[in-house]
Design a protein around this motif. Structure first.
Motif, PDB file in Angstrom:
ATOM      1  N   SER A  94       0.839  -1.199   0.000  1.00  0.00           N
ATOM      2  CA  SER A  94       0.000   0.000   0.000  1.00  0.00           C
ATOM      3  C   SER A  94       0.877   1.253   0.000  1.00  0.00           C
ATOM      4  CB  SER A  94      -0.919   0.024   1.232  1.00  0.00           C
ATOM      5  OG  SER A  94      -0.182   0.310   2.402  1.00  0.00           O
ATOM      6  N   GLU A  96       0.380   3.869   1.755  1.00  0.00           N
ATOM      7  CA  GLU A  96       0.560   4.296   3.149  1.00  0.00           C
ATOM      8  C   GLU A  96       1.744   3.583   3.795  1.00  0.00           C
ATOM      9  OE1 GLU A  96      -2.415   3.141   1.954  1.00  0.00           O
ATOM     10  OE2 GLU A  96      -3.502   5.032   1.796  1.00  0.00           O
ATOM     11  N   THR A  99       5.037   4.758   2.267  1.00  0.00           N
ATOM     12  CA  THR A  99       5.360   6.085   2.784  1.00  0.00           C
ATOM     13  C   THR A  99       5.917   5.997   4.201  1.00  0.00           C
ATOM     14  OG1 THR A  99       3.644   7.093   1.403  1.00  0.00           O
ATOM     15  CG2 THR A  99       4.416   8.376   3.293  1.00  0.00           C
TER      16      THR A  99
END
Length: 120
Positions: A94, A96, A99
């Motif tokens: 993902s 997220e 990151t």
């Protein structure tokens, strides 16, 4: 033999497969007896083909092996943390998660940079 001996800085990498490939190639140049089998024995891993399979993308480096690889490469605590986050970053599915792990890697790079700059 450690990554310092071979002159690699883990903090210059964001792809753990590239890092492992470079680590192997540099180690092989400097230490003629170095091999996948030698490294995996040093790491306490019995799977002979694991290192090459990971570097070539046929297998992921699972949680159980991250610490063993890092220890066998002689990483410091910060380098181990960076290596772990780099593996998780590369394997994240993902945006997220990617990151999160990338930000952790950057934070560890900044810590190293700030330490070096403060000695001037």
């Amino acid at each position: 033999m450690t990554r310092k001996t071979i002159g690699l800085s883990i903090f210059e990498y964001t792809d753990y497969r590239k890092y492992l490939g470079d680590y192997y190639n540099e180690s092989k140049k400097l230490f003629k007896g170095f091999s996948y089998r030698y490294f995996l024995k040093k790491a306490g891993i019995n799977s002979i083909g694991l290192y090459k399979d990971v570097v070539e993308g046929r297998q992921k480096l699972g949680r159980a092996f991250i610490h063993k690889f890092s220890t066998a490469m002689g990483h410091t605590k910060k380098e181990k943390e960076y290596f772990e986050n780099m593996v998780f970053f590369n394997e994240a599915t993902s945006v997220e998660d990617r990151t999160l792990f990338f930000e952790r890697m950057i934070a560890l790079q900044k810590t190293i940079t700030e330490t070096v700059d403060s000695t001037k």
